[in-house]
Structures are given as structure tokens and as C-alpha cells.
Design an enzyme around this catalytic site. Structure first.
Site, mmCIF file in Angstrom:
data_model
loop_
_atom_site.group_PDB
_atom_site.id
_atom_site.type_symbol
_atom_site.label_atom_id
_atom_site.label_comp_id
_atom_site.label_asym_id
_atom_site.label_seq_id
_atom_site.Cartn_x
_atom_site.Cartn_y
_atom_site.Cartn_z
ATOM 1 C CG HIS A 65 -1.886 1.145 1.380
ATOM 2 N ND1 HIS A 65 -1.546 2.125 2.401
ATOM 3 C CD2 HIS A 65 -2.810 1.541 0.597
ATOM 4 C CE1 HIS A 65 -2.624 2.990 2.494
ATOM 5 N NE2 HIS A 65 -3.372 2.768 1.300
ATOM 6 N NE ARG A 66 -1.738 5.674 1.339
ATOM 7 C CZ ARG A 66 -2.327 6.653 2.230
ATOM 8 N NH1 ARG A 66 -1.625 7.553 2.700
ATOM 9 N NH2 ARG A 66 -3.504 6.515 2.550
ATOM 10 C CD GLU A 92 -2.929 1.642 -3.201
ATOM 11 O OE1 GLU A 92 -3.824 2.181 -3.304
ATOM 12 O OE2 GLU A 92 -2.115 2.272 -2.566
ATOM 13 C CG HIS A 107 -3.453 9.081 -0.172
ATOM 14 N ND1 HIS A 107 -4.117 9.868 0.686
ATOM 15 C CD2 HIS A 107 -4.340 8.021 -0.199
ATOM 16 C CE1 HIS A 107 -5.351 9.435 1.129
ATOM 17 N NE2 HIS A 107 -5.485 8.409 0.463
ATOM 18 C CD GLN A 210 -6.592 0.833 -5.831
ATOM 19 O OE1 GLN A 210 -7.216 0.920 -4.918
ATOM 20 N NE2 GLN A 210 -5.213 1.161 -5.727
HETATM 21 O O1 G3P Z 1 -6.713 1.677 -2.749
HETATM 22 C C1 G3P Z 1 -6.970 1.027 -1.501
HETATM 23 C C2 G3P Z 1 -6.906 1.991 -0.361
HETATM 24 O O2 G3P Z 1 -5.627 2.507 -0.701
HETATM 25 C C3 G3P Z 1 -7.976 3.159 -0.324
HETATM 26 O O3 G3P Z 1 -7.315 3.971 0.567
HETATM 27 O O4 G3P Z 1 -6.900 6.403 0.895
HETATM 28 O O5 G3P Z 1 -5.022 4.460 0.995
HETATM 29 O O6 G3P Z 1 -5.907 5.349 -1.256
HETATM 30 P P1 G3P Z 1 -6.445 4.766 0.489
HETATM 31 CA CA CA Z 2 -5.248 3.748 -2.628
#
Ligand code: G3P
Ligand code: CA
Length: 319
Positions: A65-66, A92, A107, A210
Site C-alpha cells: 500500500h503506497r 499500489e 495520495h 481501482q
Molecule cells: O486503494 C485502497 C486503499 O488504498 C484506499 O485507501 O485512502 O489509502 O487510497 P487510500
Molecule cells: Ca489507494
């Protein structure tokens, strides 16, 4: 960075040795290894990763994630690199668009989230954003994880990310606030084509797109129906989708990405029974990961891909 890489390499080797020892211990109890193999063809995480398509519901997706953003400043090349080193299957990427139409990885559209300036991404051209430092905040807030390499880290463009990581990596890309950025989907597809990442002979699922915004996903489907899409949700309270809503999602998406705290075993089963993938976000604690895997989710977003990998490996050994 090299020392950091070494530490993680040692950690991973340690994990593998632990798993190997567990397998040895298991066979010493007299259980028939051959029986285990035939009753559960995909017996190890290695087999799972090597033999199954990224889009198979049996192939658990570890989505960094990121990047590995628990260990490095989010949406920087070091964070993405670390995500892969720590066994993340996907990088991601959250997308924003500059005033002059460049797609960048960030983000928040509010620049003050990771830089020392205020303002909105869409008010600045790429050359103005390029000079910003998106790494120093991390060193200040997390001195134990601080690394000189992070200081002065630059915002990567999507073009640079694709150039740097190429076709060997998998990308899980989010169109953020697409209603603010007309042409975002077209620009994304143009870059994917430029880097030959829509070549269907490469690897199924090499790119997943996504969004929380259905219209954005429908636009992408219209532009290229071969790209697997994930509909994100931020449920208030318990996750709930009617049969009609699920049928509608299946028209354009291969799965959903819900906030993990909203989930119940019944909801996960309903989604899985509908043949949709389910990738909750953002799961950072081992005990939450274990529970969600048990419930049948098919992947998850995490800032700590190494923690998830350990959970997945230990689970395979225990099966
Ligand atoms: O993309 C899944 C999740 O990352 C969504 O939340 O705010 O971290 O982009 P956010
Ligand atoms: Ca995200």
C-alpha cells in the site's frame, strides 16, 4: 538504503528458514507428505506464487500500500522498491494530475500531507512539484526508521515509475478524485500503452485499476475492456451490498476493495460466492490479517508486506 536492504534480506531469509524448519518438524510427526501434496496441490506459498494467475481467487495478493509505506515515505521509489523486496505482489499507486496534465503518484491532492508547502496538486505544474521533498517528513516522524536516502525524495511521475520498474512488476493503480481531473483515464491508458503494460500476453493481472468512483472504472472499461477493475468502498458500519448491487459490480469489475473494519465473515462469503475478488484495505496488524485470510478474502492492501507474507507462509505450513 543498502544496509536497510541487507536487514530485510536477512529477515526474509530468517522467515524462510523458520518455514523450512516447520516443514521438517511436521514430517517428523509421521504425517504422510505425499498425501498432503495430493490433497492440497498448492501446498506452499512458493507454489501459489509460481503456479497461479494473479487473478486466481486461490492466489492471495499481497498489495504494498503506497509501497512498503510502513518502512519508507509513501509513494516514493524507495517505498516501492521495498514493497517488492518484502514480497509485495503489487506496487499500489494513487494517482493525482498536475496542472499541465502529468500523472504523479500521490495520495492527497493537498500537498501539505507529505511536503512542507500548502496548495493543491492541480494548481501546480510538474516542474513546480518536482522540486518538493516528499521524504523528510518521514525521517522526522519516524526517527527509528529514518534513512538519509529518504531526505529529498522526489514525487515520481507514473511514467518514471513504469520506466524504473518495467514489465517485471505488477501495478495496482487508483484513480483518485477523477472528477477533478478530466482526461485522467485517457492519460493513464496512454502511459500503460507506451510502456506496453496492456499487452495481454505479458501476464494476467500485471495491471489492476481501482477506484472509489464507478464512473472512472466504467470509462476505463470503455477505453479497454481487458483491464481488471476493482470497485473500492468505504462502508460506514458493516459492509453491505444487495444482490442487485453485486450483479451490477460484476458487469465491470473483477472484485471489490472494502475498508477492512467493515467486514464480516458473512459479507466476505457473499462476495466470494458471487465469484468476485475481495481485497480489503489497509491491514497492518498480523492478527487482523489472519482473521481476514480465514474469512476468505483474496488479497489485501498493507503497509507491511513482510508481515502479511509471514502470515501467509505460516498458514500454508499449518495446512
Ligand atoms: O486503494 C485502497 C486503499 O488504498 C484506499 O485507501 O485512502 O489509502 O487510497 P487510500
Ligand atoms: Ca489507494
Amino acid at each position: 538504503m543498502k544496509i536497510r536492504k541487507l536487514i530485510f534480506a536477512i529477515t526474509l531469509v530468517g522467515m524462510l528458514v523458520t518455514v523450512g524448519c516447520s516443514q521438517f518438524d511436521d514430517s517428523s510427526t509421521g504425517r504422510n507428505e505425499e498425501t498432503k501434496k495430493t490433497s492440497n496441490h498448492i501446498a506452499t506459498r512458493e507454489q501459489e506464487v509460481e503456479e497461479l494467475s494473479l487473478l486466481s481467487p486461490e492466489r492471495f495478493l499481497n498489495i504494498a500500500h503506497r509501497g512498503a509505506s510502513g518502512y519508507a515515505p509513501e509513494h516514493t521509489i524507495p517505498a516501492y522498491e521495498l514493497g517488492e523486496e518484502l514480497a509485495g505482489d503489487y506496487i499500489e499507486i494513487d494517482l493525482q494530475m498536475t496542472k499541465d496534465g502529468e500523472l504523479i503518484a500521490m495520495h492527497d491532492s493537498d500537498l501539505s500531507h507529505t511536503t512542507d508547502v500548502s496548495g493543491d496538486v492541480q494548481e501546480l505544474n510538474l516542474n513546480e512539484i518536482r522540486v518538493l521533498d516528499v521524504g523528510s517528513w518521514f525521517n522526522e516522524i519516524y526517527p527509528d526508521l529514518a534513512n538519509p536516502v529518504f531526505s529529498g525524495a522526489k514525487v515520481p511521475t507514473l511514467d518514471e515509475i513504469f520506466t524504473y520498474f518495467g514489465k517485471e512488476s505488477n501495478y495496482y493503480i487508483e484513480t483518485k478524485t477523477p472528477n477533478k481531473y478530466p482526461g485522467m483515464e485517457e492519460a493513464l491508458l496512454q502511459l500503460l500503452r507506451k510502456h506496453d503494460l496492456l499487452n495481454t500476453s505479458l501476464r494476467e493481472g500485471i495491471v489492476i485499476i481501482q477506484s472509489f468512483h464507478k464512473e472512472s472504472l466504467l470509462k476505463i472499461q470503455q477505453l479497454d475492456s481487458s483491464i481488471p477493475l476493482i470497485q473500492l468502498f468505504n462502508f460506514k458500519g458493516k459492509a453491505k451490498l444487495s444482490d442487485a448491487q453485486i450483479a451490477e459490480i460484476k458487469e465491470y469489475a473483477v472484485g471489490i476493495g472494502p475498508n477492512f473494519k467493515s467486514l464480516t465473515p458473512k459479507f466476505v462469503k457473499k462476495i466470494r460466492d458471487a465469484d468476485l475478488l475481495i481485497h480489503p484495505y489497509t491491514v497492518n496488524e498480523g492478527k487482523d490479517m489472519e482473521r481476514l485470510v480465514e474469512w476468505g478474502v483474496t488479497g489485501m492492501f498493507t503497509n507491511y508486506p513482510d508481515v502479511l507474507e509471514k502470515v501467509l507462509r505460516e498458514r500454508r505450513v499449518a495446512e
